[in-house]
Design a protein around this motif. Structure first.
Motif, PDB file in Angstrom:
ATOM      1  N   ILE A 121      -4.105  -4.613   9.122  1.00  0.00           N
ATOM      2  CA  ILE A 121      -4.287  -3.325   8.315  1.00  0.00           C
ATOM      3  C   ILE A 121      -3.947  -3.794   6.896  1.00  0.00           C
ATOM      4  O   ILE A 121      -4.666  -3.419   6.226  1.00  0.00           O
ATOM      5  N   ILE A 122      -2.766  -4.225   6.889  1.00  0.00           N
ATOM      6  CA  ILE A 122      -2.099  -4.201   5.546  1.00  0.00           C
ATOM      7  C   ILE A 122      -2.779  -5.476   4.671  1.00  0.00           C
ATOM      8  O   ILE A 122      -2.579  -5.719   3.220  1.00  0.00           O
ATOM      9  N   TYR A 148      -0.465   3.336  13.420  1.00  0.00           N
ATOM     10  CA  TYR A 148      -1.429   2.398  12.700  1.00  0.00           C
ATOM     11  C   TYR A 148      -1.956   3.371  11.407  1.00  0.00           C
ATOM     12  O   TYR A 148      -2.128   2.658  10.425  1.00  0.00           O
ATOM     13  N   GLU A 199      -1.422   2.139   7.432  1.00  0.00           N
ATOM     14  CA  GLU A 199      -2.351   2.249   6.431  1.00  0.00           C
ATOM     15  C   GLU A 199      -2.017   2.931   5.254  1.00  0.00           C
ATOM     16  O   GLU A 199      -2.225   2.596   4.060  1.00  0.00           O
ATOM     17  N   GLN A 214      -1.340   1.711   1.531  1.00  0.00           N
ATOM     18  CA  GLN A 214      -2.169   2.052   0.440  1.00  0.00           C
ATOM     19  C   GLN A 214      -1.083   2.893  -0.822  1.00  0.00           C
ATOM     20  O   GLN A 214      -1.459   2.339  -2.035  1.00  0.00           O
TER      21      GLN A 214
END
Lengths: 264, 374
Positions: free
Chosen positions: B147-148, B107, B111, B115
């Protein structure tokens, strides 16, 4: 400004508009054209799809090119249900796009025809929340009446399917809306040529929204200017009251001539 | 209700080759005058006779694309989450038997990768995994989406086929589009090319897009991997599949991809390579048959070819792509790619190229609309 149209204002949601040409922001090769399109066409209302606006963009953003003086008309393009349209409208308001909203609820990806039932539902919810709601619909009197009851600020019937440039195919139905609906009737979608926008205005449309015909022209800026003239010409003709037309020359009175005198 | 397989069967045994030979140039000219094409019309546009009218097809395709989509191209990039795979697809670099470095993003790595990709300005992302239901589980994918979604406004998946419930779970967690290629619509060939693993199940994969539609995916993308079988047949069934989906789910934005076989790790080479000319014929025939369908061209194609086909019907392009797991943020990711990239231009370079051709690069064309504003 032409004499006949200069005092002729279109009032929607408390905003007085001199120009009766609404324009769009989609399908252009570059957003940098937008300021010139606004200037040359005289348009004072521009619609923008919220789905395309990125307020946190590191890249170019369509909003950067929309002059402050223009009334923003965010639209709910991409919504398939009333619920989605309502969410997009609220998002528009929350992100500072004002309280005008053009409702587009389209659940048919082949023809992009609007869903009247869902549009009425969304209109009622958003009008109650204080939005100035301009719903995009089929030229359907019953749907239009429901929209009036739901609190719409104008009715935007299509002339032909979106992006088709096919002109005023729904002319007779739009004519009925103009006669029967007390709200401004703004012809949206399908207008392909300035002459068609002119014809819509001549028959009493309150305004026209034109996007694809301008954006897909070889020279979008000049085409925008042509639409500006066409809409003004059509409006002036409407205000002047066009003369009655006949299909044939009518010099005599074949059925009533026996009565003598002039019976035309 | 009839599923696509039933519809497919009504065409499968049609004498396609014989029909294609019978098509005359005048028949093609007549079809070019029509507004709505039948399946037979579409097939005729894939004929050798139609090849002689490619410029006419291209002109009409261009006009339809401009009217429906404008002079703009949506940009996205794939994000590979995992290349562990239990399948033995003979043409794929992720084949379980291939001795490539396997990796599965944690995970934290997801991330970092998000990013890194987000710096390009892209807002549409396509998540890919191999078929590994344990590591790349639905829960894992849902967690990745959470997360995304901070970085991207539209999230698609290109993973192994799921049940309707599986797709629904992903939709509820923020996935809005599904890409699932049948690879080949030829059922017999499909069995040969997929000798092991759950992907052997032709019909489960074939019905994947309709399950995605039923589960509420906003957009569904189908395609055949061109090069595996006779391209005219593959293109024909791809178009029929998209048309069938659009008829049954008018609310879904049905799109097509035209992936062409590229060199990859392993020894398999395409038996039916398709030329540039024929790929153009496929694209323009599909546009005339399905004027509203999005057409995606990936970085499998070279930069010059992508530039040249831009006006012919393309609506969506990948850019700044890496087919390696963590390819944007992990230095060691190089040797794990699924296939080689041809167009290696970065997102800004691609955007500049589009502008130079008079097209607007679109970074955002949808936005998740759930959450607090609902």
């Amino acid at each position: 400004m032409d004499n006949i149209t200069k005092e002729d204002l279109l009032i929607i949601g408390g905003v007085a508009l001199k120009s009766r040409l609404f324009t769009g922001t989609g399908k252009y090769p570059s957003d940098t054209m937008i300021p010139e399109i606004i200037e040359r066409s005289g348009s004072q209302v521009i619609t923008v799809a919220l789905r395309r606006v990125d307020f946190a963009a590191g890249t170019e953003n369509v909003m950067d090119y929309i002059p402050q003086s223009v009334q923003l008309l965010p639209n709910t393009s991409g919504a398939r249900t009333a619920d989605e349209a309502v969410r997009i409208a609220r998002l528009a308001k929350a992100t500072g796009c004002g309280n005008w909203i053009k409702i587009e609820v389209i659940s048919d990806n082949r023809y992009l025809l609007p869903d009247g039932y869902e549009t009425v539902k969304a209109t009622e919810i958003l009008a109650n929340e204080g939005f100035v709601v301009l719903p995009y619909v089929n030229a359907d009197l019953m749907v239009a009446r429901s929209l009036v009851a739901a609190g719409a600020a104008a009715i935007m019937p299509l002339g032909a399917p979106i992006g088709s440039n096919r002109g005023l195919r729904t002319e007779e139905m739009i004519r009925i809306l103009i006669e029967e609906i007390a709200l401004p009737v703004i012809v949206d979608a399908g207008i392909g040529k300035p002459s068609e926008a002119c014809a819509a205005m001549e028959m009493g449309a309150a305004a026209c929204l034109v996007n694809t015909a301008i954006a897909s022209a070889g020279d979008p800026v000049t085409m925008a200017e042509a639409f500006g003239w066409a809409v003004r010409a059509g409006r002036a003709a409407f205000l002047s009251g066009t003369g009655a037309t006949r299909k044939t020359a009518a010099a005599s009175s074949p059925l009533t001539g026996f009565l003598g005198g002039r019976n035309r | 209700m009839m599923d696509f397989y039933e519809y497919y069967k009504t065409w499968r045994d049609f004498p396609i080759a014989e029909y294609l030979r019978s098509v005359s140039e005048s028949r093609v000219l007549a079809i070019l005058q029509k507004e709505r094409l039948s399946g037979y019309d579409f097939l005729a546009l894939l004929s050798p006779a139609a090849e002689g009218l490619l410029e006419d097809m291209a002109q009409k395709s261009h006009d339809l694309t401009i009217r429906n989509f404008g002079r703009s191209v949506l940009l996205f990039t794939p994000m590979y989450l995992s290349n562990y795979c239990s399948n033995r697809c003979v043409y794929c670099g992720f084949n379980i038997d291939n001795a490539i470095t396997r990796h599965h993003l944690s995970y934290a790595e997801v991330e970092r990768e998000a990013q890194e990709i987000a710096k390009s300005g892209l807002k549409h992302i396509l998540l890919l995994t191999g078929e590994d239901k344990v590591r790349a589980s639905i829960e894992y994918l849902c967690h990745c989406v959470r997360i995304i979604e901070k970085y991207f406004t539209a999230i698609g998946i290109e993973i192994y086929p799921l049940t309707t419930e599986g797709y629904r779970t992903l939709v509820e967690n923020g996935v809005d589009s599904l890409t699932l290629f049948q690879e080949t619509y030829n059922e017999t060939l499909y069995e040969k090319l997929h000798p092991g693993g759950p992907k052997r199940n032709y019909r489960f994969r074939l019905a994947g897009p309709e399950r995605g539609c039923a589960a509420g995916m906003r957009a569904v993308n189908v395609g055949g991997l061109l090069g595996l079988d006779d391209w005219r047949r593959e293109a024909f069934f791809t178009g029929l599949h998209a048309d069938w989906l659009q008829n049954r789910w008018p609310e879904v934005a049905v799109g097509l991809s035209l992936p062409r076989m590229r060199p990859h790790a392993g020894t398999f080479q395409p038996e039916f390579p398709i030329s540039d000319r024929h790929l153009v014929q496929v694209m323009t025939a599909l546009r005339l048959f399905l004027p509203r369908a999005g057409i995606t061209v990936s970085t499998r194609e070279g930069s010059q070819f992508r530039d040249n086909i831009l006006p012919l019907g393309v609506t969506t392009m990948s850019a700044g792509a890496s087919t390696a797991v963590g390819g944007h943020s992990r230095e060691e990711a190089v040797s794990t790619s699924q296939f080689d990239i041809s167009d290696e231009r970065s997102v800004p370079e691609m955007a500049e190229a589009l502008k130079a051709f008079g097209y607007q690069p679109i970074y955002k064309d949808w936005q998740l609309i759930g959450g607090s504003l609902s």
